[in-house]
Enzyme design. Structure first.
Site, PDB file in Angstrom:
ATOM      1  N   ASP A 126     -33.193  -1.565 -15.607  1.00  0.00           N
ATOM      2  CA  ASP A 126     -33.780  -1.025 -14.550  1.00  0.00           C
ATOM      3  C   ASP A 126     -33.939   0.629 -14.852  1.00  0.00           C
ATOM      4  O   ASP A 126     -32.952   1.254 -15.374  1.00  0.00           O
ATOM      5  CB  ASP A 126     -33.112  -1.074 -13.142  1.00  0.00           C
ATOM      6  CG  ASP A 126     -33.566  -0.418 -12.004  1.00  0.00           C
ATOM      7  OD1 ASP A 126     -34.661  -0.780 -11.675  1.00  0.00           O
ATOM      8  OD2 ASP A 126     -33.091   0.635 -11.726  1.00  0.00           O
ATOM      9  N   GLU A 152     -37.842  -1.469 -17.890  1.00  0.00           N
ATOM     10  CA  GLU A 152     -38.601  -1.197 -16.784  1.00  0.00           C
ATOM     11  C   GLU A 152     -39.125   0.354 -16.973  1.00  0.00           C
ATOM     12  O   GLU A 152     -38.553   1.269 -16.720  1.00  0.00           O
ATOM     13  CB  GLU A 152     -37.954  -1.265 -15.539  1.00  0.00           C
ATOM     14  CG  GLU A 152     -38.724  -1.127 -14.148  1.00  0.00           C
ATOM     15  CD  GLU A 152     -38.058  -0.578 -12.898  1.00  0.00           C
ATOM     16  OE1 GLU A 152     -38.874  -0.638 -12.017  1.00  0.00           O
ATOM     17  OE2 GLU A 152     -37.171   0.089 -12.973  1.00  0.00           O
ATOM     18  N   TRP A 183       0.999  -1.242   0.021  1.00  0.00           N
ATOM     19  CA  TRP A 183       0.162   0.038   0.035  1.00  0.00           C
ATOM     20  C   TRP A 183       0.831   1.214  -0.006  1.00  0.00           C
ATOM     21  O   TRP A 183       0.342   2.272   0.464  1.00  0.00           O
ATOM     22  CB  TRP A 183      -1.008   0.035   1.138  1.00  0.00           C
ATOM     23  CG  TRP A 183      -1.835  -1.092   1.115  1.00  0.00           C
ATOM     24  CD1 TRP A 183      -1.715  -2.491   1.708  1.00  0.00           C
ATOM     25  CD2 TRP A 183      -3.142  -1.334   0.523  1.00  0.00           C
ATOM     26  NE1 TRP A 183      -2.649  -3.291   1.491  1.00  0.00           N
ATOM     27  CE2 TRP A 183      -3.605  -2.523   0.796  1.00  0.00           C
ATOM     28  CE3 TRP A 183      -4.090  -0.295  -0.058  1.00  0.00           C
ATOM     29  CZ2 TRP A 183      -4.747  -2.921   0.359  1.00  0.00           C
ATOM     30  CZ3 TRP A 183      -5.063  -0.699  -0.585  1.00  0.00           C
ATOM     31  CH2 TRP A 183      -5.695  -1.903  -0.429  1.00  0.00           C
ATOM     32  N   LYS A 240      -6.205  -0.734  -5.041  1.00  0.00           N
ATOM     33  CA  LYS A 240      -7.095   0.447  -4.975  1.00  0.00           C
ATOM     34  C   LYS A 240      -6.299   1.344  -5.829  1.00  0.00           C
ATOM     35  O   LYS A 240      -4.808   1.076  -6.143  1.00  0.00           O
ATOM     36  CB  LYS A 240      -7.395   0.942  -3.703  1.00  0.00           C
ATOM     37  CG  LYS A 240      -8.576   0.262  -3.212  1.00  0.00           C
ATOM     38  CD  LYS A 240      -8.931   1.288  -1.611  1.00  0.00           C
ATOM     39  CE  LYS A 240     -10.474   0.575  -1.196  1.00  0.00           C
ATOM     40  NZ  LYS A 240     -10.702   1.396   0.044  1.00  0.00           N
TER      41      LYS A 240
END
Length: 715
Positions: free
Chosen positions: A339, A394, A84, A118
């Site tokens: 959706d 939808e 990290w 990350k």
């Protein structure tokens, strides 16, 4: 080939002609966008392979990581592999940061499989933030730490641990019968169910019930479990709560073995506003051309507390279209339920908007042509890559041409959800006693749809089962479901009424409401409880985030009969394909006060009696063909907890209508009729049988030929 201006759609609806300028404009925008993509990338299909270059990819003996973040001033890749501490990345002219990590001397990848990773980004103001990579394929939180922050995981299993596909995709069914399911809440235990559990326990149920498609919700990673999967944080990652990517692939593979299509509930209408765990963390300002999202008020959905994509942006199109292809290619999904399409179609997102059906509501400056262009591109991509694929919108607005092919100027969906149906059933169950239900209104509700566009009919989905609402079974029977469902005691009037109406409502809606059918997991047997996901407000309880399958599997409980009825309906369509039939004709033979509906759907004749008390003996029913009719399906059958009043071995020979002069007489537009018994609160389905046929009616297929559509005769 595409039409010149995309206005072939007017041939199916003349009311679109006054809006030709609007339709032509949006079609040209689609064509121009696609042509730019083809010029730059070779094809739309190649453009949608962004995952082969972005995120973590293997290239010639090294691992390359790329991330589009033009608003960042500096970037580092951090993770377990470097303690990290940060490995610096370089930025190109397009705003993409990259780093190459060579394999070690033994040829091993620089980042071990499943390692945490990350990206650390510097804001123009000087501060640094850590973000989950936008193209990450798996993201996790520490076990037992619901609500904690997520880490990206580098997914690169050794070849021996990767799923090996065994089964081909099933052919696209003529009649689509969808089982809407949530993997995480599919266990009876108070826990998050796994992909493996769903594969082993739920898929066999789906196949036995007779559904030919399963629609998986909440697969795209979402940090907040109680969002039901609609606040997605990592669109390319499978929800790690239920397992790994390889386990999801095994689920899809097994569904294909069972002949079941698998549809993904994909959320491209918005993204979670959670900046720590998801894509929203890549908003660094710098204007809309340097962002995934629209800026200011346009980029925020007030009701959903979420961020809204900038569908005009080149990299956003690459990201979303690549997301579509990723799920098709990597996971072998067979299509998508999109959706929140209403929110995408209009700048007002449908908020505080009552759609009356006036075409001016659909084709005006309120229409978001950038989002519509994206949807046209997405549908074009899906159907070109996989012709058997299914796409479902939808949409509550009813926009015309939403479900017409892109080549005609439509948006390209195969089906839209009939979202008004469950709302109206709820209204009736809440506010009107069934003895006052108006049959003309019911028929209008079910038949008021665009017959040139596919519709998915349903009584209830997950939306009608969420906490704060009630399922249809609960509205019909309430707390007596806890005490009155044993077959060892006589049913109370409430249970009798509820069981009967639950069957008739589902039968009527499936017969007349659309060209496809959808049921939500557990509602087929009248699951008595609502859905409430673990959250702070319920002390993170799983009590209502599960499905009690044992209720339907216990022989002394009446839930089994509702499940048997739903199974019979699915198999009825499998045998007679009435959903796929273009022939639908509703006959109002008597007065509305009788509360009887007679309908032809496909080759079958349906008799619905909603009256609570009236039994009609020798009831005259118009039929489309002369001959011998028998009962095919009967909700009053004892195998469905009925009273067994209808004779299944009875032959109903048609009678010709008498003629007067040279005029051919008819009854409700038919020259033939039969006489039947119609008990209260029942549906009985009849089919025409050959004169020499023998044996059980349900094993015989009718002799009548499927007719071309004559339209629906409305009252």
């Amino acid at each position: 080939m595409y039409s010149k201006d995309g206005m072939e759609i007017a041939a199916s609806d003349k009311d679109l002609l006054p809006h030709q300028e609007h339709l032509t404009y949006r079609y040209c925008q689609f064509q121009e966008t696609k042509e730019r993509i083809e010029t730059a990338e070779g094809s739309l299909a190649n453009f949608a392979k962004g995952y082969e270059r972005m995120g973590f990819v293997r290239e010639k003996g090294c691992l390359v990581y790329r991330e589009w973040a033009p608003g960042a001033s500096a970037a580092q890749l951090i993770g377990d592999f470097n303690g990290w501490s940060g490995s610096w990345m370089e930025k190109d002219q397009w705003g993409t940061w990259s780093i190459s990590l060579p394999d070690d001397g033994a040829g091993n990848c620089a980042i071990p499989h499943a390692s945490r990773v990350k990206i650390r980004l510097q804001h123009s103001g000087g501060w640094w933030v850590d973000r989950v990579p936008a193209w990450i394929k798996w993201a996790t939180v520490e076990p037992g730490q619901m609500g904690a922050k997520y880490d990206g995981r580098f997914w690169n299993p050794p070849p021996g641990d990767r799923h090996q596909w065994q089964h081909q995709r099933p052919a696209r069914p003529a009649s689509l019968r969808i089982y809407e399911a949530h993997v995480g809440m599919s266990s009876e235990k108070q826990e998050v169910a796994t992909y493996q559990y769903f594969t082993d326990n739920v898929l066999p149920r789906v196949a036995k019930l007779g559904y030919n498609a399963v629609q998986l919700m909440a697969v795209q990673e979402h940090s907040y479990y109680a969002s039901f999967g609609y606040h997605v944080t990592s669109p390319f990652a499978v929800s790690s709560r239920s397992g790994t990517p390889e386990q999801l692939k095994a689920l899809v593979d097994e569904a294909h073995r069972l002949g079941i299509q698998v549809l993904l509930d994909v959320v491209h209408s918005h993204i979670s506003s959670n900046v720590d765990d998801g894509l929203a963390g890549f908003d660094f300002g710098q204007g809309e051309e340097s962002n995934y999202f629209l800026q200011g008020e346009r980029g925020y959905h007030q009701q959903w507390d979420s961020r809204l994509y900038n569908y005009r942006n080149w990299e956003v199109l690459r990201y979303l279209l690549s997301n579509i292809r990723w799920w098709l290619d990597e996971y072998q999904f067979d299509g998508f339920r999109f959706d929140g399409v209403t929110s995408m179609l209009y700048w007002h997102h449908g908020i505080n908007t009552a759609f009356s059906g006036d075409y001016k509501e659909y084709f005006s400056t309120a229409a978001n042509t950038d989002a519509i262009t994206y949807l046209m591109l997405a549908n074009d991509l899906v159907h070109s890559l996989l012709p058997s694929a299914v796409t479902i919108a939808e949409d509550v607005s009813g926009m015309p041409a939403l479900c017409r092919p892109v080549q005609e100027g439509g948006v390209g969906f195969d089906y839209r959800l009939a979202m008004g149906l469950p709302d109206q059933w709820i209204n009736l169950l809440k506010n009107v006693r069934d003895e006052h239900w108006n049959m003309s209104d019911l028929v209008w509700l079910l038949c008021n749809r665009r017959y040139t566009e596919g519709t998915v009919a349903y009584v209830e989905s997950h939306d009608q089962s969420l906490v704060g609402d009630q399922t249809s079974a609960w509205r019909l029977m309430g707390a007596e479901m806890y005490t009155g469902m044993s077959v060892l005691q006589a049913p109370s009037p409430v249970i009798q009424r509820g069981m009967a109406l639950h069957k008739v409502i589902r039968g009527l809606t499936m017969a007349l409401g659309g060209e496809a059918w959808l049921g939500f997991m557990g509602n087929e047997f009248g699951h008595p409880e609502w859905i409430d996901f673990p959250r702070d407000g319920n002390q993170w309880s799983y009590q209502y985030c599960r499905r009690q399958w044992s209720l339907a599997d216990t022989e002394h409980l009446r839930y089994q009969y509702l499940q048997a009825w739903d199974t019979a309906l699915q198999h009825l369509d499998a045998d007679y394909s009435f959903l796929a039939s273009s022939h639908q004709n509703v006959l109002f033979q008597g007065k509305d006060e009788e509360q009887v509906i007679v309908a032809e759907r496909g080759p079958l004749v349906w008799v619905f009696n909603f009256s609570p008390v009236k039994t009609f003996e020798g009831y005259k029913v118009a039929v489309p063909e002369p001959g011998r009719y028998r009962v095919i399906l009967d909700s009053d059958d004892k195998c469905f907890d009925g009273d067994g009043r209808v004779g299944h071995d009875t032959d109903h020979f048609s009678n010709p209508e008498t003629s007067t002069g040279d005029q051919e007489a008819s009854f409700c537009g038919r020259s033939q009729s039969i006489q039947v018994l119609s008990p209260p609160r029942t549906v009985v389905v009849y089919g025409l049988f050959p004169s020499d046929a023998s044996g059980p009616a349900h094993n015989l297929k009718p002799a009548v030929e499927q007719e071309e559509s004559e339209g629906v005769q409305l009252p």
